[in-house]
Design a protein around this motif. Structure first.
Motif, short mmCIF file in Angstrom:
data_model
loop_
_atom_site.label_atom_id
_atom_site.label_comp_id
_atom_site.label_asym_id
_atom_site.label_seq_id
_atom_site.Cartn_x
_atom_site.Cartn_y
_atom_site.Cartn_z
N GLU A 52 -29.43 44.58 -32.38
CA GLU A 52 -30.84 44.53 -31.95
C GLU A 52 -30.98 43.73 -30.66
N GLN A 53 -30.27 42.60 -30.55
CA GLN A 53 -30.31 41.81 -29.31
C GLN A 53 -29.72 42.60 -28.15
N ARG A 54 -28.68 43.38 -28.43
CA ARG A 54 -28.06 44.19 -27.39
C ARG A 54 -29.04 45.26 -26.88
N TYR A 55 -29.79 45.83 -27.81
CA TYR A 55 -30.78 46.85 -27.44
C TYR A 55 -31.86 46.23 -26.54
N LYS A 56 -32.39 45.09 -26.94
CA LYS A 56 -33.42 44.42 -26.14
C LYS A 56 -32.88 44.04 -24.76
N TYR A 57 -31.65 43.53 -24.74
CA TYR A 57 -31.03 43.16 -23.46
C TYR A 57 -30.89 44.40 -22.58
N LEU A 58 -30.40 45.50 -23.15
CA LEU A 58 -30.22 46.73 -22.38
C LEU A 58 -31.55 47.21 -21.81
N LEU A 59 -32.60 47.23 -22.61
CA LEU A 59 -33.90 47.69 -22.11
C LEU A 59 -34.36 46.84 -20.92
N LYS A 60 -34.24 45.52 -21.04
CA LYS A 60 -34.66 44.63 -19.95
C LYS A 60 -33.83 44.87 -18.69
N GLU A 61 -32.53 44.94 -18.84
CA GLU A 61 -31.64 45.12 -17.68
C GLU A 61 -31.87 46.47 -17.00
N VAL A 62 -32.00 47.52 -17.79
CA VAL A 62 -32.20 48.86 -17.23
C VAL A 62 -33.50 48.92 -16.44
N VAL A 63 -34.57 48.36 -17.00
CA VAL A 63 -35.86 48.37 -16.31
C VAL A 63 -35.81 47.48 -15.07
N THR A 64 -35.21 46.31 -15.17
CA THR A 64 -35.12 45.39 -14.03
C THR A 64 -34.28 45.98 -12.90
N ASN A 65 -33.11 46.53 -13.24
CA ASN A 65 -32.17 47.01 -12.23
C ASN A 65 -32.40 48.47 -11.85
N ARG A 66 -33.25 49.16 -12.64
CA ARG A 66 -33.60 50.57 -12.40
C ARG A 66 -32.38 51.48 -12.46
N GLU A 67 -31.41 51.11 -13.31
CA GLU A 67 -30.23 51.96 -13.50
C GLU A 67 -29.65 51.72 -14.88
N ILE A 68 -28.99 52.76 -15.37
CA ILE A 68 -28.32 52.72 -16.66
C ILE A 68 -26.90 53.21 -16.43
N TRP A 69 -25.96 52.67 -17.20
CA TRP A 69 -24.54 52.95 -16.96
C TRP A 69 -23.95 53.83 -18.05
N ILE A 70 -23.16 54.82 -17.62
CA ILE A 70 -22.41 55.68 -18.53
C ILE A 70 -20.96 55.69 -18.07
N LEU A 71 -20.09 56.28 -18.87
CA LEU A 71 -18.71 56.52 -18.45
C LEU A 71 -18.53 58.02 -18.27
N THR A 72 -17.81 58.38 -17.22
CA THR A 72 -17.53 59.79 -16.97
C THR A 72 -16.03 59.99 -16.79
N ASP A 73 -15.59 61.22 -17.08
CA ASP A 73 -14.22 61.63 -16.78
C ASP A 73 -14.30 62.99 -16.10
N GLU A 74 -13.17 63.68 -15.99
CA GLU A 74 -13.18 64.96 -15.27
C GLU A 74 -14.02 66.02 -15.97
N ALA B 250 -15.57 47.81 -19.24
CA ALA B 250 -14.76 47.22 -20.31
C ALA B 250 -14.33 48.27 -21.33
N TRP B 251 -15.05 49.39 -21.39
CA TRP B 251 -14.69 50.47 -22.32
C TRP B 251 -13.67 51.44 -21.73
N ALA B 252 -13.43 51.34 -20.43
CA ALA B 252 -12.52 52.28 -19.76
C ALA B 252 -11.07 51.85 -19.96
N THR B 253 -10.65 51.80 -21.23
CA THR B 253 -9.28 51.43 -21.60
C THR B 253 -8.76 52.42 -22.64
#
Length: 130
Positions: free
Chosen positions: A19-41, A66-69
């Protein structure tokens, strides 16, 4: 562009519950105006929960990278603007019947929400910060 996180910040945030991670993500995404994903080919990487196929999302580049392992070491972190998320991704994910894995931790724990719920929460967060 977001300010890079230092290791102490990353360590603290990694201790958050889902739940804290969700709240943190919402704040960061709105503040920075971007959301991060991982992509491959093949495009955006996916996770499978018990019930849903999910697109994992992160609030910051550092957490996505950190997930790109292991199986995902060929993946790249990619930022999606908040405007593009609202205009394309929400509807695209709904059309493909995909859910969103919110800021999964290294144990693959994270909330799973539907695109319309996530879109609503992002807009609610944006109203709070104005």
């Amino acid at each position: 562009m977001a300010t890079p996180l230092d290791q102490a910040q990353i360590d603290t945030i990694n201790q958050y519950d889902t739940e804290q991670r969700y709240k943190y993500l919402l704040k960061e995404v709105v503040t920075n105006r971007e959301i991060w994903i991982l992509t491959d080919e093949h495009g955006c990487v996916m996770l499978n929960s018990e019930d849903e196929d999910c697109v994992p999302v992160w609030p910051n580049q550092e957490f996505a990278e950190a997930w790109a392992t292991g199986d995902w070491d060929n993946c790249k972190a990619e930022a999606i603007s908040l405007n593009k998320w609202h205009s394309r991704w929400t509807y695209g994910l709904e059309d493909d019947e995909l859910a969103i894995a919110i800021f999964p931790n290294q144990d693959e724990e994270g909330l799973v929400v539907f695109p319309d719920e996530f879109d609503f929460e992002l807009k609610q967060q944006a109203r709070k910060t104005k």
